[in-house]
Motif scaffolding. Structure first.
Motif: not given
Length: 977
Positions: A387-399
């Motif tokens: 779920v989620g857009g690419y930008a939010s997915a990137s931030a989540a994976l960085e965390r």
């Protein structure tokens, strides 16, 4: 009047409208008509700089302005008449000139005794009278900065004066943030700078320049805010300036903008700062979510009002926004760690429980975590993919990478894989700089070969679109080698991109290696993604080796596979294959689908490429139509917004080519000049720019220059250079060579042509024939009737003049055009055939074709080609009126700018006054001859360029002198330059 160019402040870009308004205001006041103007906009947009420029303009004005200055301070906002005191203090010695009542009221107000309500009108009248009296000796320029922070009584009095200074020599210039207004005072809103002005400002503040593509990411990060650009430039480390470290991801917190926002935040109540923190901690927070979070924390929502009134936050029905990302960052980072964790825990509970909110809840829980947490990291990784857009997915994976256990090899491997995925999502979201920073953190230690292969693949893809194509090719080949043992699909994807990189940097000779590697990865029963890459690479390799029949078979299979896909990237591969197979309709259809899919999915990374292919498809169908230009413009915008500098260069190049073909010299030169300044020589954008300039040369009769430019694009025998662009431009190369006659082709100034020395008289007819052989094989191999028609036209141009062979080729071309569509190319064939027939002394037969050419060019709206066809038609003995369609719709420029366009005002050039002439009495052919003569060509050279006899040129020159009333070439040069 003042010339604005004499008083510009260095670095003030993109504010021409506001500067001119200030000049008009000051000029009006100097002439006895006072006025006021309000400049308003967000913090950092340059309001104070414009006030400074107003002061410079007023001080430099011959009328000798007295400048009064006041800056409104938040600390004095509760002190009545503080601003009025600061502004009028220099005029205290003139208070005695006021009527007694006005003097007393104004004196009490300025001395701190205040002003009773009944005396407010008298006070306002006193301010107007004082300004008017002082301006009797010298005009006044009153500048008031930060009006939004003024005390209310001062602002009321000054607004009253601003509305009544018209009879006096007073100019009042206010500056305020976007939230403040001054009633009935004309206002000009400052908007963010456009990309070009942002880059110009960066060049001013960093005189030594930045490496490669570094300036544009900084410009995007600043979002057109001049102060943000200055802050970024000041904060760059030496490593960032020299390209050795990743560029900053955020605006500096200790810059001018950061310090100003920090001061404003500190003035807010604690409850207000808490609600701002909740909004800053969740970019997806909407108004209902903020209401729930506020209620859950026991905070009244009205506590947010001071921040809204100060313009620090905007709360809409569906979104809670900060006007500057810097402000969001400041709100978050200035809060204590415990406060931030509390905000995230609160938001995780306040978010609705639907599955679509799963990622948001996991992100907040992760932000509140105080150490490694592999289950939570796995949850973030899983939800980011679902779920989620690419930008939010990137931030989540960085965390998630941060939550991975760095103490174990599995934890380090998980962290590396998550960082690669985070970088991939950042790239898809259109943020290449963030993607690069994430890849930089992985490094080369602590990760296996497969991870490194994925790092090389993504970094190579980014370099292909953003950086240096040659570097991209090496990285992608390394990626393919690393991935081949474990992931055949990704290895082939790397080879697919490597092939594109080889073409982009002109290393076509390396495509054979790419094809051999791809062939080694073949396996039966492979999925579509693997088959698509293999068939495409095989088809492209066969094309470059001249085996077009085999190539078309591979390419058509690739198109069939791509058609089944819903992936934007796969659709672009299919579109590229269709273009090589000369199936323009299918290429356009697949590219349009790719554009739609990319926009629907939010895959910003592939959008510029899809629009590039759509532009090429429209070019082949109709290079003069609006569709090709619109696609290129959309592509340029998409490339700029996603930071893809190379893609932006390609779109600019195509815009230059399309403008040149339409005869839009200004547009072609604008884009061509940008490419010459910003793009590496010998790469695709440069080649497109050279192609555009060559078309202009051809249109304007500089056939040797056109031929030399187009020959310089590539060296087909070596597989080096921009072969695809040279093949596309081959019809123009052949035409230019055919029109050179015996004059030969020399290298124009600034164009290095291997094997063609500047100043030599080496003929390039043989080279044109070689280029045509390549084009001919492609056209025959694909079977496209439009390509075959153009090929037949080229053969006709190179055949002996007046021969039956030439006529047969022309008639074959016209027959094939009937099946091929493309009206513009058919009209060009009609024009060239008409020229051939006229010069073979068959004017009646020529007129038939030339009439059709004129009609088509007029319908397509390409005036420059219409003029050429009309000139030929007249030369063939037809009577053609100089209608508005032919001349009236064309802007009049100087003759040195555009062929056939001359100045409509006298211009002094060689010496003495230029004779006033009416060039509209000349035919289009006479205008072309006159322009060439002005450039210094002899009658014999003019004849060679225009395929006329010297005797015919002599005749035209006598008519030119007679019609214009001139006696010599010197007078002609004076009149037309």
């Amino acid at each position: 009047m003042i010339d604005a160019s004499l008083v510009q402040i260095a670095g003030l870009h993109g504010r021409a409208t506001q500067r001119q308004a200030i000049i008009n205001l000051i000029d009006g006041a100097a002439g006895g008509t006072g006025g006021a103007l309000l400049l308003h906009g967000e913090l950092g947009l340059g309001k104070t700089a414009l006030l400074d420029q107003g002061s410079v303009i007023a001080t430099a004005h011959p009328a000798g302005f007295t400048v009064l200055t006041a800056k409104c301070l938040p600390d004095e906002a509760d002190l009545p008449y503080a601003v009025l005191h600061r502004l009028l203090e220099p005029l205290a010695g003139q208070l005695h000139l006021l009527p007694t009542r006005q003097k007393e009221v104004l004196t009490r107000a300025l001395s701190g005794e205040g002003c009773p309500e009944p005396d407010r009108l008298v006070l306002c009248q006193a301010v107007v009278r004082l300004l008017g009296t002082a301006s009797a000796h010298h005009p006044l320029f009153c500048r008031l900065d930060d009006v939004h922070a003024a005390d209310r009584p001062s602002l009321d009095a000054l607004a009253f004066a601003a509305r009544r200074v018209q009879p006096y020599r007073v100019a009042m210039l206010f500056a305020s943030e976007a939230t403040a207004t001054v009633s009935d005072v004309p206002a000009l809103r400052l908007t963010p700078l456009d990309p070009a002005d942002s880059l110009a400002l960066l060049a001013d503040v960093i005189p030594d320049g930045l490496p490669g593509d570094a300036a544009r990411p900084l410009a995007r990060l600043a979002r057109g805010n001049p102060q943000a650009l200055v802050d970024l430039a000041a904060a760059l480390t030496p490593g960032q300036r020299y390209g050795e470290e990743p560029l900053p991801a955020e605006l500096p917190l200790d810059g001018v903008l950061g310090r100003t926002y920090r001061d404003r935040l500190h003035r807010l109540p604690a409850d207000t700062r808490w609600l701002l923190l909740l909004a800053a901690a969740d970019v997806a927070l909407d108004q209902p979510g903020l209401v729930r979070a506020a209620a859950a924390s026991g905070t009244q929502l009205r506590a947010l009002a001071p921040a809204e009134l100060a313009g620090l936050i905007r709360v809409g029905a569906h979104a809670v926004d900060f006007p500057q990302q810097l402000l969001r960052t400041l709100v978050y980072q200035q809060a204590p760690l415990a406060r931030r964790r509390a905000a995230h825990l609160l938001l995780s509970r306040a978010i609705s429980t639907g599955p679509e909110q799963r990622l948001r809840r996991a992100v907040h829980l992760a932000a509140a975590a105080d150490g490694p947490d592999e289950p939570l990291a796995a949850e973030l990784e899983q939800t980011a993919a679902e779920v989620g857009g690419y930008a939010s997915a990137s931030a989540a994976l960085e965390r998630a990478a941060q939550l991975s256990d760095a103490g174990s090899s599995d934890g380090r491997s998980n962290a590396a894989n998550r960082l690669v995925a985070a970088a991939r999502y950042a790239w898809l979201a259109g943020d290449p700089q963030r993607a690069r920073r994430l890849l930089f953190r992985i490094g080369e230690s602590g990760s296996d070969r497969a991870v490194q292969g994925r790092v090389w693949l993504l970094s190579g893809e980014i370099a292909l679109r953003v950086g240096v194509a040659g570097e991209a090719l090496d990285r992608l080949l390394t990626a393919a080698e690393s991935l081949a043992p474990t992931d055949r699909r990704l290895a082939l994807e790397a080879l697919l991109r490597a092939g594109e990189a080889a073409c982009s940097c002109g290393d076509y000779h390396r495509y054979g290696e790419i094809a051999r590697r791809a062939a080694a990865l073949r396996q039966p029963g492979a999925p579509d993604a693997v088959l698509l890459a293999q068939e495409h690479i095989a088809g492209v390799a066969a094309t470059f080796h001249g085996r077009h029949h085999a190539a078309v078979a591979h390419l058509r299979r690739a198109v069939t596979i791509a058609t089944r896909s819903a992936d934007a990237a796969a659709l672009t591969v299919g579109s590229a294959a269709s273009l090589l197979a000369a199936d323009d309709v299918a290429a356009g259809r697949l590219a349009a689908r790719a554009v739609a899919r990319a926009r629907f999915s939010g895959d910003v990374s592939v959008l510029p490429r899809a629009l590039e292919l759509l532009t090429y498809a429209h070019y082949w169908l109709d290079p003069t139509g609006a569709a090709a230009t619109a696609a290129a413009r959309d592509g340029l915008t998409a490339a700029w917004e996603s930071g893809q500098e190379n893609s932006a260069g390609i779109h600019r190049g195509m815009l230059a080519v399309l403008a040149a073909i339409r005869g839009d010299r200004t547009g072609a030169l604008w884009h061509g000049q940008f490419l010459a300044e910003a793009q590496p020589v010998r790469q695709r954008p440069w080649a497109l720019g050279q192609w555009a300039l060559a078309v202009l040369d051809l249109v304007e009769g500089r056939n040797p220059d056109a031929a030399a430019r187009l020959y310089a694009l590539a060296r087909p025998g070596t597989g080096r250079g921009q072969l695809v662009e040279q093949v596309m431009a081959t019809p123009y190369l052949v035409e230019a060579v055919a029109h050179c006659g015996a004059s030969g082709v020399v290298a124009p100034s600034g164009v290095a042509v291997p094997g063609l020395a500047t100043g030599s008289t080496t003929l390039v007819r043989v080279r044109a024939v070689r280029a045509l052989v390549v084009f001919d094989r492609w056209a025959s191999g694909t079977g496209n009737p439009g390509r075959r028609a153009v090929s037949a036209r080229c053969h006709a141009l190179l055949a002996p003049r007046g021969s039956g062979v030439a006529e047969d080729y022309f008639r074959d071309a016209l027959r094939l055009h009937t099946a091929g569509g493309a009206e513009f190319e058919r009209a060009r064939t009609e024009l060239l055939f008409g020229q051939e027939l006229r010069r073979s002394r068959r004017p009646r037969a020529a007129r038939e074709h030339l009439h059709r050419a004129v009609e088509t060019f007029q319908r397509l709206g390409v005036t420059v080609w219409t003029q050429q066809a009309v000139a030929e038609l007249r030369a063939a003995g037809a009577t053609v009126p100089a209608s508005r369609t032919l001349l009236g719709s064309v802007p009049w420029h100087r003759a040195t700018d555009t062929p056939g366009f001359v100045a409509d005002v006298p211009v002094s050039t060689i010496g003495g006054a230029a004779p006033t002439v009416d060039v509209r009495t000349l035919t289009a052919q006479q205008l072309r001859i006159a322009r060439l003569v002005v450039e210094g060509a002899t009658n014999r050279e003019v004849a060679a360029r225009l395929h006329l006899s010297p005797r015919t040129v002599d005749h035209h020159m006598r008519n030119i002198f007679h019609r214009l009333g001139l006696r010599s070439r010197i007078e002609l040069a004076r009149a037309l330059r």
